[in-house]
Design a protein around this motif. Structure first.
Motif, PDB file in Angstrom:
ATOM      1  N   ASP A  29      22.824 120.137 -21.155  1.00  0.00           N
ATOM      2  CA  ASP A  29      22.441 119.304 -22.278  1.00  0.00           C
ATOM      3  C   ASP A  29      23.798 119.052 -22.978  1.00  0.00           C
ATOM      4  O   ASP A  29      23.826 118.065 -23.638  1.00  0.00           O
ATOM      5  CB  ASP A  29      21.481 120.206 -22.933  1.00  0.00           C
ATOM      6  CG  ASP A  29      20.379 119.910 -22.399  1.00  0.00           C
ATOM      7  OD1 ASP A  29      19.777 119.290 -21.589  1.00  0.00           O
ATOM      8  OD2 ASP A  29      19.434 120.893 -22.704  1.00  0.00           O
ATOM      9  N   GLN A  30      24.392 120.091 -23.388  1.00  0.00           N
ATOM     10  CA  GLN A  30      25.902 120.061 -24.333  1.00  0.00           C
ATOM     11  C   GLN A  30      26.822 118.884 -23.416  1.00  0.00           C
ATOM     12  O   GLN A  30      27.136 118.260 -24.263  1.00  0.00           O
ATOM     13  CB  GLN A  30      26.366 121.290 -24.190  1.00  0.00           C
ATOM     14  CG  GLN A  30      25.345 122.461 -25.103  1.00  0.00           C
ATOM     15  CD  GLN A  30      25.965 123.843 -25.158  1.00  0.00           C
ATOM     16  OE1 GLN A  30      26.772 124.119 -24.333  1.00  0.00           O
ATOM     17  NE2 GLN A  30      25.443 124.749 -26.180  1.00  0.00           N
ATOM     18  N   ARG A  31      26.873 119.091 -22.261  1.00  0.00           N
ATOM     19  CA  ARG A  31      27.993 118.070 -21.385  1.00  0.00           C
ATOM     20  C   ARG A  31      27.402 116.778 -21.715  1.00  0.00           C
ATOM     21  O   ARG A  31      28.170 115.824 -21.984  1.00  0.00           O
ATOM     22  CB  ARG A  31      28.004 118.439 -20.209  1.00  0.00           C
ATOM     23  CG  ARG A  31      29.168 119.499 -19.954  1.00  0.00           C
ATOM     24  CD  ARG A  31      29.520 119.849 -18.430  1.00  0.00           C
ATOM     25  NE  ARG A  31      28.352 119.432 -17.423  1.00  0.00           N
ATOM     26  CZ  ARG A  31      27.759 120.322 -16.786  1.00  0.00           C
ATOM     27  NH1 ARG A  31      27.796 121.725 -16.890  1.00  0.00           N
ATOM     28  NH2 ARG A  31      26.725 120.002 -16.128  1.00  0.00           N
ATOM     29  N   ALA A  32      26.246 116.473 -21.548  1.00  0.00           N
ATOM     30  CA  ALA A  32      25.693 115.185 -21.575  1.00  0.00           C
ATOM     31  C   ALA A  32      25.739 114.616 -22.870  1.00  0.00           C
ATOM     32  O   ALA A  32      26.140 113.502 -23.240  1.00  0.00           O
ATOM     33  CB  ALA A  32      24.167 115.145 -21.119  1.00  0.00           C
ATOM     34  N   ALA A  33      25.504 115.290 -24.007  1.00  0.00           N
ATOM     35  CA  ALA A  33      25.350 114.941 -25.324  1.00  0.00           C
ATOM     36  C   ALA A  33      26.815 114.605 -25.808  1.00  0.00           C
ATOM     37  O   ALA A  33      27.296 113.734 -26.333  1.00  0.00           O
ATOM     38  CB  ALA A  33      24.781 116.164 -26.236  1.00  0.00           C
ATOM     39  N   PHE A  34      27.942 115.447 -25.170  1.00  0.00           N
ATOM     40  CA  PHE A  34      29.413 115.303 -25.452  1.00  0.00           C
ATOM     41  C   PHE A  34      29.647 113.979 -24.950  1.00  0.00           C
ATOM     42  O   PHE A  34      30.536 113.014 -25.594  1.00  0.00           O
ATOM     43  CB  PHE A  34      30.247 116.334 -24.922  1.00  0.00           C
ATOM     44  CG  PHE A  34      31.481 116.166 -25.192  1.00  0.00           C
ATOM     45  CD1 PHE A  34      32.201 116.532 -26.390  1.00  0.00           C
ATOM     46  CD2 PHE A  34      32.436 115.662 -24.057  1.00  0.00           C
ATOM     47  CE1 PHE A  34      33.617 116.122 -26.469  1.00  0.00           C
ATOM     48  CE2 PHE A  34      33.614 115.445 -24.302  1.00  0.00           C
ATOM     49  CZ  PHE A  34      34.337 115.728 -25.594  1.00  0.00           C
ATOM     50  N   ASP A  65      18.057 120.849 -27.368  1.00  0.00           N
ATOM     51  CA  ASP A  65      17.988 120.238 -26.115  1.00  0.00           C
ATOM     52  C   ASP A  65      18.474 118.540 -26.451  1.00  0.00           C
ATOM     53  O   ASP A  65      18.336 118.085 -27.371  1.00  0.00           O
ATOM     54  CB  ASP A  65      16.711 120.139 -25.452  1.00  0.00           C
ATOM     55  CG  ASP A  65      16.458 121.617 -25.096  1.00  0.00           C
ATOM     56  OD1 ASP A  65      17.143 122.320 -24.613  1.00  0.00           O
ATOM     57  OD2 ASP A  65      15.114 121.970 -25.289  1.00  0.00           O
ATOM     58  N   PHE A  66      18.934 118.065 -25.450  1.00  0.00           N
ATOM     59  CA  PHE A  66      19.417 116.788 -25.591  1.00  0.00           C
ATOM     60  C   PHE A  66      18.770 115.961 -24.180  1.00  0.00           C
ATOM     61  O   PHE A  66      19.060 116.531 -23.146  1.00  0.00           O
ATOM     62  CB  PHE A  66      20.920 116.440 -25.624  1.00  0.00           C
ATOM     63  CG  PHE A  66      21.268 114.970 -25.676  1.00  0.00           C
ATOM     64  CD1 PHE A  66      20.933 114.341 -26.731  1.00  0.00           C
ATOM     65  CD2 PHE A  66      21.971 114.222 -24.662  1.00  0.00           C
ATOM     66  CE1 PHE A  66      21.178 112.925 -26.890  1.00  0.00           C
ATOM     67  CE2 PHE A  66      22.334 113.003 -24.718  1.00  0.00           C
ATOM     68  CZ  PHE A  66      22.009 112.365 -25.779  1.00  0.00           C
ATOM     69  N   ASP A  67      18.013 115.026 -24.210  1.00  0.00           N
ATOM     70  CA  ASP A  67      17.411 114.167 -23.445  1.00  0.00           C
ATOM     71  C   ASP A  67      18.334 113.051 -22.958  1.00  0.00           C
ATOM     72  O   ASP A  67      18.466 112.156 -23.855  1.00  0.00           O
ATOM     73  CB  ASP A  67      16.141 113.924 -23.649  1.00  0.00           C
ATOM     74  CG  ASP A  67      15.289 112.807 -22.556  1.00  0.00           C
ATOM     75  OD1 ASP A  67      16.010 112.199 -21.524  1.00  0.00           O
ATOM     76  OD2 ASP A  67      14.115 112.619 -22.452  1.00  0.00           O
ATOM     77  N   THR A  68      19.097 112.975 -22.052  1.00  0.00           N
ATOM     78  CA  THR A  68      20.175 112.180 -21.684  1.00  0.00           C
ATOM     79  C   THR A  68      19.363 110.799 -21.465  1.00  0.00           C
ATOM     80  O   THR A  68      20.154 109.661 -21.889  1.00  0.00           O
ATOM     81  CB  THR A  68      21.030 112.461 -20.482  1.00  0.00           C
ATOM     82  OG1 THR A  68      21.474 113.668 -20.645  1.00  0.00           O
ATOM     83  CG2 THR A  68      22.370 111.591 -20.301  1.00  0.00           C
TER      84      THR A  68
END
Length: 101
Positions: A29-34, A65-68
């Protein structure tokens, strides 16, 4: 004896992911958000947190959480033994959904 202790313990252990799986999902999630932030598709997490955290006084911030695919941040909080999820549009910073108190 207060009931809050056993309730919080049950909640924490029931919702805690297995360490290997949970750590991998959060890191992804962190990588996708970055990546989305670097591409200018979403606002920085700190800006999202800066907008939402002041509205959640009396709550403990648990993380996000981040939903890409949808570009949605879900910020998680704990207040009085209840987990609250706040969904935020990553591109506009607008709160688009909330569950819990």
């Amino acid at each position: 004896m207060t009931m809050l202790g056993p309730i919080l313990f049950t909640l924490a252990t029931a919702t805690a992911p297995a360490p290997a799986d949970g750590a991998g999902l959060q890191h992804r999630d962190q990588r996708a958000a970055f990546r989305a932030r670097q591409q200018g598709r979403i606002l920085p997490l700190r800006e999202i947190e800066g907008r939402v955290l002041p509205t959640m006084r009396g709550s403990q911030y648990l993380g996000f959480d981040f939903d890409t695919d949808r570009g949605i941040y879900t910020l998680k909080f704990l207040r009085d033994g209840t987990v609250i999820w706040v969904e935020v549009d990553g591109s506009s910073g607008q709160i688009i959904g909330r569950t819990g108190n």
